[in-house]
Design a protein around this motif. Structure first.
Motif, short mmCIF file in Angstrom:
data_model
loop_
_atom_site.label_atom_id
_atom_site.label_comp_id
_atom_site.label_asym_id
_atom_site.label_seq_id
_atom_site.Cartn_x
_atom_site.Cartn_y
_atom_site.Cartn_z
N ARG A 151 53.51 47.63 -4.10
CA ARG A 151 53.99 46.65 -5.08
C ARG A 151 54.98 45.68 -4.46
O ARG A 151 55.22 44.60 -4.98
N PRO B 181 49.06 46.93 -12.04
CA PRO B 181 50.25 47.80 -11.95
C PRO B 181 49.88 49.25 -11.63
O PRO B 181 48.71 49.64 -11.72
N TRP C 113 49.10 44.04 -0.04
CA TRP C 113 49.99 43.55 -1.09
C TRP C 113 49.37 42.29 -1.66
O TRP C 113 48.93 41.41 -0.91
N ASN D 120 56.25 53.10 -3.64
CA ASN D 120 55.14 52.71 -4.50
C ASN D 120 54.64 53.84 -5.38
O ASN D 120 53.66 53.69 -6.08
#
Length: 174
Positions: free
Chosen positions: A16, A66, A60, A147
């Motif tokens: 993330r 999410p 990334w 993460n």
């Protein structure tokens, strides 16, 4: 047939925040960042050397979906460790058995969520033992990266023999 005993080249995961990921893998785990790629879509793909010629790589993207704990990542190890079909449950890095206790202290000092004891995996009904014994085949320390990816430092305690393969593979009754 393919030759499959050549080891792992890399495993690719999604993070993330690439900066947090770089800080964790280089600063906490001591894995050198060995390759960075800027993707045409604005994303990034970075590779960390995890030893033995293998890498842990991260993608990334600004618009990546999410986290989905309990679906694509472990929700709460060891109490709720199942993940969805097709997900990566965890990645294990080889570690010398005598270094596992020190790894606990290092993870604690770095503020990394982790098991607070070395886990002794055996063939008992529980699958783990409080104390080390001849039936323990691997000792582990589990932790998560920034993460939420579950990771493991693992040390096999003995060589496997044909007797270690004694279960029929499960199948769905279709």
């Amino acid at each position: 047939m393919f030759e499959t005993n050549k080891g792992i080249n890399h495993i690719a995961l999604v993070c993330r925040d690439m900066k947090q990921t770089v800080d964790f893998y280089t600063g906490v785990l001591g894995m050198p960042l060995v390759k960075t790629v800027q993707l045409p879509d604005g994303g990034q793909h970075f590779f960390f050397d995890c030893g033995g010629g293998a890498s842990v790589a991260f993608f990334w993207w600004k618009d990546a979906p999410p986290m989905a704990p309990g679906i694509a990542s472990v929700k709460n190890f060891p109490y709720d460790a199942k993940t969805a079909v097709g997900s990566m449950n965890h990645i294990a890095f080889n570690m010398v058995e005598t270094e596992l206790e020190a790894a606990l202290d290092k993870l604690e000092a770095a503020g990394v969520p982790h098991t607070h004891a070395v886990v002794n995996h055996d063939d008992s009904q529980a699958g783990v033992a409080r104390d080390m014994h001849d039936g323990v085949f691997v000792r582990s320390v589990y932790f998560t990266d920034p993460n939420g990816i579950m990771m493991e430092f693992a040390a096999f305690t003995r060589k496997f023999t044909p007797g270690d393969v004694r279960h029929e593979p499960a199948t769905m009754d279709l």
